[in-house]
Design a protein around this motif. Structure first.
Motif, PDB file in Angstrom:
ATOM      1  N   SER A 157       0.810  -1.219   0.000  1.00  0.00           N
ATOM      2  CA  SER A 157       0.000   0.000   0.000  1.00  0.00           C
ATOM      3  C   SER A 157       0.846   1.273   0.000  1.00  0.00           C
ATOM      4  N   ALA A 158       2.158   1.133   0.127  1.00  0.00           N
ATOM      5  CA  ALA A 158       3.048   2.298   0.222  1.00  0.00           C
ATOM      6  C   ALA A 158       3.304   2.905  -1.154  1.00  0.00           C
ATOM      7  N   VAL A 159       3.648   4.179  -1.158  1.00  0.00           N
ATOM      8  CA  VAL A 159       4.015   4.864  -2.403  1.00  0.00           C
ATOM      9  C   VAL A 159       5.360   5.573  -2.264  1.00  0.00           C
ATOM     10  N   SER A 160       6.111   5.270  -1.207  1.00  0.00           N
ATOM     11  CA  SER A 160       7.439   5.864  -1.047  1.00  0.00           C
ATOM     12  C   SER A 160       8.237   5.047  -0.043  1.00  0.00           C
ATOM     13  N   ALA A 161       9.556   5.223  -0.075  1.00  0.00           N
ATOM     14  CA  ALA A 161      10.448   4.565   0.875  1.00  0.00           C
ATOM     15  C   ALA A 161      11.726   5.376   0.969  1.00  0.00           C
ATOM     16  N   VAL A 162      12.396   5.285   2.113  1.00  0.00           N
ATOM     17  CA  VAL A 162      13.636   6.023   2.366  1.00  0.00           C
ATOM     18  C   VAL A 162      14.798   5.040   2.421  1.00  0.00           C
ATOM     19  N   GLU A 163      15.847   5.328   1.673  1.00  0.00           N
ATOM     20  CA  GLU A 163      17.092   4.558   1.759  1.00  0.00           C
ATOM     21  C   GLU A 163      18.114   5.394   2.517  1.00  0.00           C
ATOM     22  N   GLU A 164      18.676   4.838   3.578  1.00  0.00           N
ATOM     23  CA  GLU A 164      19.655   5.543   4.394  1.00  0.00           C
ATOM     24  C   GLU A 164      21.032   4.906   4.230  1.00  0.00           C
ATOM     25  N   GLY A 165      22.029   5.537   4.843  1.00  0.00           N
ATOM     26  CA  GLY A 165      23.377   4.996   4.790  1.00  0.00           C
ATOM     27  C   GLY A 165      24.097   5.228   3.482  1.00  0.00           C
ATOM     28  N   LEU A 166      23.658   6.211   2.708  1.00  0.00           N
ATOM     29  CA  LEU A 166      24.328   6.532   1.446  1.00  0.00           C
ATOM     30  C   LEU A 166      25.589   7.346   1.703  1.00  0.00           C
ATOM     31  N   THR A 167      26.475   7.380   0.722  1.00  0.00           N
ATOM     32  CA  THR A 167      27.703   8.168   0.808  1.00  0.00           C
ATOM     33  C   THR A 167      27.450   9.566   0.257  1.00  0.00           C
ATOM     34  N   PRO A 168      27.870  10.619   0.969  1.00  0.00           N
ATOM     35  CA  PRO A 168      27.677  11.977   0.447  1.00  0.00           C
ATOM     36  C   PRO A 168      28.368  12.170  -0.906  1.00  0.00           C
ATOM     37  N   ASP A 169      27.836  13.112  -1.690  1.00  0.00           N
ATOM     38  CA  ASP A 169      28.437  13.520  -2.959  1.00  0.00           C
ATOM     39  C   ASP A 169      28.721  12.326  -3.876  1.00  0.00           C
ATOM     40  N   THR A 170      27.705  11.487  -4.044  1.00  0.00           N
ATOM     41  CA  THR A 170      27.858  10.264  -4.822  1.00  0.00           C
ATOM     42  C   THR A 170      26.659  10.089  -5.757  1.00  0.00           C
ATOM     43  N   THR A 171      26.909   9.642  -6.979  1.00  0.00           N
ATOM     44  CA  THR A 171      25.838   9.367  -7.924  1.00  0.00           C
ATOM     45  C   THR A 171      25.234   7.997  -7.612  1.00  0.00           C
ATOM     46  N   VAL A 172      23.913   7.953  -7.515  1.00  0.00           N
ATOM     47  CA  VAL A 172      23.197   6.738  -7.135  1.00  0.00           C
ATOM     48  C   VAL A 172      22.278   6.313  -8.280  1.00  0.00           C
ATOM     49  N   TYR A 173      22.306   5.030  -8.641  1.00  0.00           N
ATOM     50  CA  TYR A 173      21.421   4.470  -9.666  1.00  0.00           C
ATOM     51  C   TYR A 173      20.519   3.432  -8.994  1.00  0.00           C
ATOM     52  N   ARG A 174      19.213   3.568  -9.157  1.00  0.00           N
ATOM     53  CA  ARG A 174      18.286   2.666  -8.499  1.00  0.00           C
ATOM     54  C   ARG A 174      17.144   2.257  -9.433  1.00  0.00           C
ATOM     55  N   MET A 175      16.560   1.077  -9.146  1.00  0.00           N
ATOM     56  CA  MET A 175      15.348   0.639  -9.832  1.00  0.00           C
ATOM     57  C   MET A 175      14.473  -0.089  -8.813  1.00  0.00           C
ATOM     58  N   LEU A 176      13.200  -0.225  -9.133  1.00  0.00           N
ATOM     59  CA  LEU A 176      12.208  -0.750  -8.197  1.00  0.00           C
ATOM     60  C   LEU A 176      11.488  -1.949  -8.811  1.00  0.00           C
ATOM     61  N   THR A 177      11.164  -2.942  -7.970  1.00  0.00           N
ATOM     62  CA  THR A 177      10.345  -4.063  -8.435  1.00  0.00           C
ATOM     63  C   THR A 177       9.149  -4.238  -7.505  1.00  0.00           C
ATOM     64  N   ALA A 178       8.139  -4.945  -8.006  1.00  0.00           N
ATOM     65  CA  ALA A 178       7.024  -5.405  -7.176  1.00  0.00           C
ATOM     66  C   ALA A 178       7.301  -6.875  -6.883  1.00  0.00           C
ATOM     67  N   TYR A 179       7.404  -7.215  -5.625  1.00  0.00           N
ATOM     68  CA  TYR A 179       7.845  -8.555  -5.219  1.00  0.00           C
ATOM     69  C   TYR A 179       6.691  -9.313  -4.570  1.00  0.00           C
ATOM     70  N   THR A 180       6.474 -10.576  -4.990  1.00  0.00           N
ATOM     71  CA  THR A 180       5.448 -11.435  -4.401  1.00  0.00           C
ATOM     72  C   THR A 180       6.033 -12.826  -4.150  1.00  0.00           C
ATOM     73  N   ASP A 181       5.158 -13.774  -3.780  1.00  0.00           N
ATOM     74  CA  ASP A 181       5.594 -15.164  -3.582  1.00  0.00           C
ATOM     75  C   ASP A 181       6.281 -15.724  -4.828  1.00  0.00           C
ATOM     76  N   PHE A 182       5.965 -15.169  -5.990  1.00  0.00           N
ATOM     77  CA  PHE A 182       6.517 -15.680  -7.238  1.00  0.00           C
ATOM     78  C   PHE A 182       7.771 -14.930  -7.677  1.00  0.00           C
ATOM     79  N   GLY A 183       8.290 -14.062  -6.827  1.00  0.00           N
ATOM     80  CA  GLY A 183       9.529 -13.349  -7.144  1.00  0.00           C
ATOM     81  C   GLY A 183       9.290 -11.919  -7.590  1.00  0.00           C
ATOM     82  N   ASP A 184      10.326 -11.349  -8.207  1.00  0.00           N
ATOM     83  CA  ASP A 184      10.294  -9.947  -8.621  1.00  0.00           C
ATOM     84  C   ASP A 184       9.590  -9.766  -9.960  1.00  0.00           C
ATOM     85  N   SER A 185       8.933  -8.625 -10.071  1.00  0.00           N
ATOM     86  CA  SER A 185       8.418  -8.213 -11.374  1.00  0.00           C
ATOM     87  C   SER A 185       9.581  -7.742 -12.233  1.00  0.00           C
ATOM     88  N   ALA A 186       9.306  -7.410 -13.466  1.00  0.00           N
ATOM     89  CA  ALA A 186      10.312  -6.711 -14.264  1.00  0.00           C
ATOM     90  C   ALA A 186      10.606  -5.382 -13.567  1.00  0.00           C
TER      91      ALA A 186
END
Length: 225
Positions: free
Chosen positions: A85-114
């Protein structure tokens, strides 16, 4: 799965449908050591389903991954998940002044979505701290600082710092600035027996400046007669 069927026999096949790929994945906020990611809500059939004899889905969540083409995919899970039901999340512990690349999946009993489309962001640089004068002579001095703090994080070695100097209190006039990627600045050609004022701030990859350190001052030594 099951026993092989004999010739002329019939059987039942069970299967599940994986969730659809998340949409609207974006960066909502970024700081020096954390980032908030957001996406569009997902409901109903978008989460896939169990078919035939599989039990109903027991796991439905969003998962954050580091962008990569390497296999296995699960090795790059960032440990950040959110309820269905969420529409956001926070990732902590990142390194300052760094380029970050991320992607998101929907995960169920059958594994990750594309995965979603890859997004990128740059964390802010950490403000320098703990400035001091490590050496002073009649015509030169060395002004040094720390790349950050435990609470704000520490900048990588490539982070740029702007060092400001003046012989007027409060930087009222005669301010000169110089950039360095080190953690100290050697200033030469100064006047003997003169008070100089220094401050430093970091400039991140996103071109944004941090707050500056408190202004420090010191007199140069008198010249030998």
């Amino acid at each position: 799965g099951g026993n092989p069927g004999a010739a002329g026999s019939s059987g039942t096949v069970s299967y599940g449908i994986i969730a659809s790929s998340p949409s609207g994945f974006s960066v909502a906020e970024v700081l020096s050591t954390s980032a908030t990611f957001s996406w569009q809500a997902k409901a109903g059939a978008e989460w896939g389903q169990s078919v035939k004899y599989f039990p109903a889905l027991s796991v439905k969540q969003f998962r954050l991954y580091r962008s990569t083409t390497a296999i296995p995919f699960g090795d790059y899970y960032m440990g950040v998940s959110a309820a269905d039901s969420a529409v956001s999340a926070v990732e902590e512990g990142l390194t300052p002044d760094t380029t970050v690349y991320r992607m998101l999946t929907a995960y169920t009993d059958f594994g990750d979505s594309a995965p979603s489309a890859v997004i990128t962001t740059v964390t802010f640089a950490a403000p320098p701290a703990g400035a001091w004068f490590s050496s002073v002579s009649s015509a030169s001095l060395t002004f040094a600082w720390s790349s950050g703090t435990v609470s704000e994080g520490f900048n990588p070695a490539y982070t740029a710092y702007e060092v400001s100097r003046s012989s007027v209190p409060g930087f009222g006039a005669g301010v000169s600035a110089a950039f360095t990627t080190g953690l100290s600045s050697d200033t030469k050609g100064l006047e003997p027996n003169t008070t100089y004022y220094f401050s430093v701030r970091a400039q991140g990859l996103n071109s944004a400046y941090t707050s500056a350190t408190p202004v420090l001052s010191t007199p140069t030594l008198a010249a030998v007669p």
